[in-house]
Design an enzyme around this catalytic site. Sequence first.
Site, PDB file in Angstrom:
ATOM      1  N   ASP A  24      44.087  50.730  34.042  1.00 59.18           N
ATOM      2  CA  ASP A  24      44.481  51.564  33.445  1.00 59.18           C
ATOM      3  C   ASP A  24      46.290  51.629  33.886  1.00 59.18           C
ATOM      4  N   GLY A  82      46.367  52.908  42.685  1.00 62.24           N
ATOM      5  CA  GLY A  82      45.752  52.030  43.568  1.00 62.24           C
ATOM      6  C   GLY A  82      43.834  51.943  43.698  1.00 62.24           C
ATOM      7  N   GLU A 136      31.433  57.582  39.837  1.00 66.59           N
ATOM      8  CA  GLU A 136      30.381  57.317  41.225  1.00 66.59           C
ATOM      9  C   GLU A 136      30.786  58.725  42.027  1.00 66.59           C
ATOM     10  N   TYR A 143      32.077  52.334  48.000  1.00 66.23           N
ATOM     11  CA  TYR A 143      33.160  52.753  46.923  1.00 66.23           C
ATOM     12  C   TYR A 143      32.661  53.907  46.660  1.00 66.23           C
ATOM     13  N   THR A 196      49.921  47.430  38.037  1.00 66.74           N
ATOM     14  CA  THR A 196      49.181  45.893  37.444  1.00 66.74           C
ATOM     15  C   THR A 196      47.646  46.230  37.439  1.00 66.74           C
ATOM     16  N   LYS A 225      36.294  57.667  47.983  1.00 73.74           N
ATOM     17  CA  LYS A 225      36.155  58.016  46.889  1.00 73.74           C
ATOM     18  C   LYS A 225      36.220  59.295  47.315  1.00 73.74           C
ATOM     19  N   ARG A 267      51.530  41.833  47.299  1.00 73.29           N
ATOM     20  CA  ARG A 267      52.026  40.061  46.912  1.00 73.29           C
ATOM     21  C   ARG A 267      50.649  39.823  46.976  1.00 73.29           C
ATOM     22  N   SER A 268      51.067  38.200  46.224  1.00 76.05           N
ATOM     23  CA  SER A 268      50.142  37.952  45.825  1.00 76.05           C
ATOM     24  C   SER A 268      50.370  35.745  45.947  1.00 76.05           C
ATOM     25  N   ASP A 304      51.942  48.145  49.954  1.00 73.50           N
ATOM     26  CA  ASP A 304      50.444  48.041  49.856  1.00 73.50           C
ATOM     27  C   ASP A 304      50.079  49.347  50.457  1.00 73.50           C
ATOM     28  N   LEU A 305      48.853  50.024  49.574  1.00 75.20           N
ATOM     29  CA  LEU A 305      47.920  51.324  50.196  1.00 75.20           C
ATOM     30  C   LEU A 305      47.755  51.187  51.692  1.00 75.20           C
ATOM     31  N   SER A 326      37.971  48.825  43.236  1.00 72.54           N
ATOM     32  CA  SER A 326      37.843  49.757  42.383  1.00 72.54           C
ATOM     33  C   SER A 326      36.126  48.927  41.986  1.00 72.54           C
ATOM     34  N   THR A 351      35.996  59.332  40.649  1.00 69.83           N
ATOM     35  CA  THR A 351      35.294  58.997  39.814  1.00 69.83           C
ATOM     36  C   THR A 351      33.889  59.644  39.595  1.00 69.83           C
TER      37      THR A 351
HETATM   38  P1  NAP Z   1      41.549  48.072  38.821  1.00 73.75           P
HETATM   39  O1  NAP Z   1      41.811  47.298  36.522  1.00 73.75           O
HETATM   40  O2  NAP Z   1      40.824  47.804  39.391  1.00 73.75           O
HETATM   41  O3  NAP Z   1      42.965  48.078  39.135  1.00 73.75           O
HETATM   42  C1  NAP Z   1      43.172  48.438  40.584  1.00 73.75           C
HETATM   43  C2  NAP Z   1      44.902  48.495  40.879  1.00 73.75           C
HETATM   44  O4  NAP Z   1      44.901  49.068  42.276  1.00 73.75           O
HETATM   45  C3  NAP Z   1      45.263  46.812  40.402  1.00 73.75           C
HETATM   46  O5  NAP Z   1      46.398  47.547  40.282  1.00 73.75           O
HETATM   47  C4  NAP Z   1      44.885  46.391  42.309  1.00 73.75           C
HETATM   48  O6  NAP Z   1      46.876  45.770  42.651  1.00 73.75           O
HETATM   49  C5  NAP Z   1      45.657  48.073  43.177  1.00 73.75           C
HETATM   50  N1  NAP Z   1      45.484  47.589  44.252  1.00 73.75           N
HETATM   51  C6  NAP Z   1      43.676  47.506  45.112  1.00 73.75           C
HETATM   52  N2  NAP Z   1      44.209  47.254  46.375  1.00 73.75           N
HETATM   53  C7  NAP Z   1      45.140  48.020  46.622  1.00 73.75           C
HETATM   54  C8  NAP Z   1      45.680  47.542  47.742  1.00 73.75           C
HETATM   55  N3  NAP Z   1      45.691  47.765  48.762  1.00 73.75           N
HETATM   56  N4  NAP Z   1      47.462  48.658  47.387  1.00 73.75           N
HETATM   57  C9  NAP Z   1      48.184  48.673  46.695  1.00 73.75           C
HETATM   58  N5  NAP Z   1      47.266  48.613  45.107  1.00 73.75           N
HETATM   59  C10 NAP Z   1      46.272  48.016  45.559  1.00 73.75           C
HETATM   60  O7  NAP Z   1      40.887  49.478  38.198  1.00 73.75           O
HETATM   61  P2  NAP Z   1      41.147  50.025  37.465  1.00 73.75           P
HETATM   62  O8  NAP Z   1      40.273  50.341  36.566  1.00 73.75           O
HETATM   63  O9  NAP Z   1      42.592  49.991  36.391  1.00 73.75           O
HETATM   64  O10 NAP Z   1      40.929  51.625  37.832  1.00 73.75           O
HETATM   65  C11 NAP Z   1      42.154  52.428  37.543  1.00 73.75           C
HETATM   66  C12 NAP Z   1      41.763  53.568  39.084  1.00 73.75           C
HETATM   67  O11 NAP Z   1      41.033  54.247  38.404  1.00 73.75           O
HETATM   68  C13 NAP Z   1      41.166  52.850  40.437  1.00 73.75           C
HETATM   69  O12 NAP Z   1      41.491  53.968  41.499  1.00 73.75           O
HETATM   70  C14 NAP Z   1      39.756  53.263  40.165  1.00 73.75           C
HETATM   71  O13 NAP Z   1      38.775  53.033  41.109  1.00 73.75           O
HETATM   72  C15 NAP Z   1      39.238  54.586  39.337  1.00 73.75           C
HETATM   73  N6  NAP Z   1      38.727  54.202  38.321  1.00 73.75           N
HETATM   74  C16 NAP Z   1      38.211  53.524  37.823  1.00 73.75           C
HETATM   75  C17 NAP Z   1      37.597  54.072  36.335  1.00 73.75           C
HETATM   76  C18 NAP Z   1      36.787  53.080  35.573  1.00 73.75           C
HETATM   77  O14 NAP Z   1      36.211  53.251  34.455  1.00 73.75           O
HETATM   78  N7  NAP Z   1      38.420  51.873  35.080  1.00 73.75           N
HETATM   79  C19 NAP Z   1      36.464  54.735  36.404  1.00 73.75           C
HETATM   80  C20 NAP Z   1      37.128  55.796  37.416  1.00 73.75           C
HETATM   81  C21 NAP Z   1      38.079  55.522  38.312  1.00 73.75           C
HETATM   82  P3  NAP Z   1      46.228  43.967  42.081  1.00 73.75           P
HETATM   83  O15 NAP Z   1      46.534  44.072  40.448  1.00 73.75           O
HETATM   84  O16 NAP Z   1      47.051  43.038  43.113  1.00 73.75           O
HETATM   85  O17 NAP Z   1      44.411  44.172  42.707  1.00 73.75           O
HETATM   86  O1  G4F Z   2      30.743  47.645  34.803  1.00 79.74           O
HETATM   87  P1  G4F Z   2      30.038  48.155  36.511  1.00 79.74           P
HETATM   88  O2  G4F Z   2      30.447  46.764  37.606  1.00 79.74           O
HETATM   89  O3  G4F Z   2      31.066  49.605  36.411  1.00 79.74           O
HETATM   90  P2  G4F Z   2      30.424  50.230  37.768  1.00 79.74           P
HETATM   91  O4  G4F Z   2      29.451  49.685  38.753  1.00 79.74           O
HETATM   92  O5  G4F Z   2      29.524  52.258  37.357  1.00 79.74           O
HETATM   93  O6  G4F Z   2      32.019  50.946  38.709  1.00 79.74           O
HETATM   94  C1  G4F Z   2      33.121  51.263  36.946  1.00 79.74           C
HETATM   95  O7  G4F Z   2      32.931  52.389  36.722  1.00 79.74           O
HETATM   96  C2  G4F Z   2      33.096  53.628  37.672  1.00 79.74           C
HETATM   97  C3  G4F Z   2      33.103  54.837  37.602  1.00 79.74           C
HETATM   98  O8  G4F Z   2      32.206  55.221  37.588  1.00 79.74           O
HETATM   99  C4  G4F Z   2      34.716  53.231  38.507  1.00 79.74           C
HETATM  100  F1  G4F Z   2      34.811  54.315  39.751  1.00 79.74           F
HETATM  101  C5  G4F Z   2      34.614  51.459  39.427  1.00 79.74           C
HETATM  102  O9  G4F Z   2      36.109  51.797  39.948  1.00 79.74           O
HETATM  103  C6  G4F Z   2      34.516  50.699  37.929  1.00 79.74           C
HETATM  104  O10 G4F Z   2      35.489  50.775  37.185  1.00 79.74           O
HETATM  105  O11 G4F Z   2      28.574  48.208  36.177  1.00 79.74           O
HETATM  106  C7  G4F Z   2      27.981  49.494  35.435  1.00 79.74           C
HETATM  107  C8  G4F Z   2      26.669  49.445  35.281  1.00 79.74           C
HETATM  108  C9  G4F Z   2      25.773  49.179  36.901  1.00 79.74           C
HETATM  109  O12 G4F Z   2      25.264  50.427  36.935  1.00 79.74           O
HETATM  110  C10 G4F Z   2      25.672  47.739  37.342  1.00 79.74           C
HETATM  111  O13 G4F Z   2      24.069  47.460  38.226  1.00 79.74           O
HETATM  112  O14 G4F Z   2      26.024  47.299  34.719  1.00 79.74           O
HETATM  113  C11 G4F Z   2      25.852  47.491  36.055  1.00 79.74           C
HETATM  114  N1  G4F Z   2      25.791  45.744  35.912  1.00 79.74           N
HETATM  115  C12 G4F Z   2      24.498  44.886  35.554  1.00 79.74           C
HETATM  116  N2  G4F Z   2      24.948  43.620  35.674  1.00 79.74           N
HETATM  117  C13 G4F Z   2      26.489  45.064  36.178  1.00 79.74           C
HETATM  118  C14 G4F Z   2      25.620  43.931  36.210  1.00 79.74           C
HETATM  119  N3  G4F Z   2      27.168  45.072  36.403  1.00 79.74           N
HETATM  120  C15 G4F Z   2      28.548  44.459  37.421  1.00 79.74           C
HETATM  121  N4  G4F Z   2      29.285  44.137  37.202  1.00 79.74           N
HETATM  122  N5  G4F Z   2      28.018  42.497  36.683  1.00 79.74           N
HETATM  123  C16 G4F Z   2      25.864  42.405  35.720  1.00 79.74           C
HETATM  124  O15 G4F Z   2      26.288  41.469  35.869  1.00 79.74           O
END
Ligand code: NAP
Ligand code: G4F
Length: 360
Positions: free
Chosen positions: A18, A93, A141, A163, A15, A167, A39-40, A70-71, A96, A139
Amino acid sequence: MKTNNQKIAFITGITGQDGSYLAEQLLNKGYTVHGMIRRSSSFNTGRIEHLYIDKLRQHQSTNFKLHYGDLTDFTSIFFILNEIQPDEIYHLGAQSHVQVSFEIPEYTADSIALGTLRLLEAVRALKMEKTIKIYNAVTSELYGKVQEVPQTETTPFYPRSPYGVAKLYAYWIAKNFRESYGMHISNGILFNHESERRGETFVTRKITIGIGDILAGLSDKISLGNIDAERDWGYAPDFTEGMYQMLQLDYADDFVLATGEKHSVREFCIKAFAVAGITLRWEGKGVDEKAYDTKTNKLLIDINPKYFRPAEVEQLLGDPSKAIKALNWNPTQTPFDELVRRMVENDIKISQQKADALRN
Ligand code: NAP
Ligand code: G4F
């Protein structure tokens, strides 16, 4: 029902941003796709609703299925895997959100670190470890306080949030199971990737929604935290294609997916407002910094320290050379400017619809 060559994929996090793109891509490749949903009390399937609707239209009922789980709940994972017998697992999941992980570190660790362990143990308990290929979403991160620039698969890790630390466990347990039991598990070390479906509290989407709302008269300004942070931002559907490509290899490995370009949050703001025809003028320093519309002098961005993190990741820049070579993957299929344009145009439309609905 499995036909001869039809592959079965299981996606945790279907959901999410990605998961929704990956499900579409796998369905288009002819896979049967199963997803885990939580479930939500309100709908959490907005990003995959269109897949249901397509399914109904085409009278297909067997190639896309959602399962409650659920994980944090081993039993649910075990029963789903036993029922669907997947060829490939895409483990996406997670809780994140980095800033939220400081507020709920225990749950973050449970869902990410132990969640990954539960999934891998369920695979082993079902004796599927030699037949399943697994993608594990880790990630950039992990690099946190970066030890070298740009970051590669061999750069030492230094996570800066609960986080990131969770990871780190997920990364190592996947690697350990690969080495201990010969499991085909690839760690995707993905740098930030964004899209029109990005969660609304991540900074890029917060900015593009903010612009849409300002233009539609729904909001006055955007309040941000550290606008000097730099990220390597790519386009999510390009990155989910990379996940798929990892599982098509006959070996498992760790791969960085990144664009190789970095931009600051401030730069994202400048480009995003420019798409909306607005030029920003910046004044002040630190928490007093503000951005104004050069034409109207209207305040558009200010800083609110509540968005600062207890420990910040100041910069991330990935080197995707290994993935480009091994996967023939194109990191900049969607260039940064195009990503910003798509997100802003999408959110201007959505805000306009919201405003119209409020007026009617
Ligand atoms: P996202 O939009 O936050 O989606 C997270 C998903 O995980 C949602 O479907 C959420 O369900 C589900 N989830 C959360 N807690 C769970 C639990 N306890 N049991 C089962 N499912 C659960 O994240 P995304 O951006 O698509 O990222 C996908 C994955 O890549 C994540 O693992 C994230 O940490 C990792 N990642 C993301 C980025 C990025 O930039 N997007 C970069 C590096 C790594 P709900 O919809 O119910 O909340
Ligand atoms: O968009 P962000 O919240 O993403 P962040 O922290 O980089 O994490 C995302 O990318 C990771 C991969 O590197 C994933 F693993 C993780 O799951 C997630 O998808 O913040 C990006 C930057 C940060 O430095 C934050 O401090 O933007 C800065 N920022 C400044 N103002 C803000 C804000 N971030 C958020 N969320 N909200 C603000 O108002």
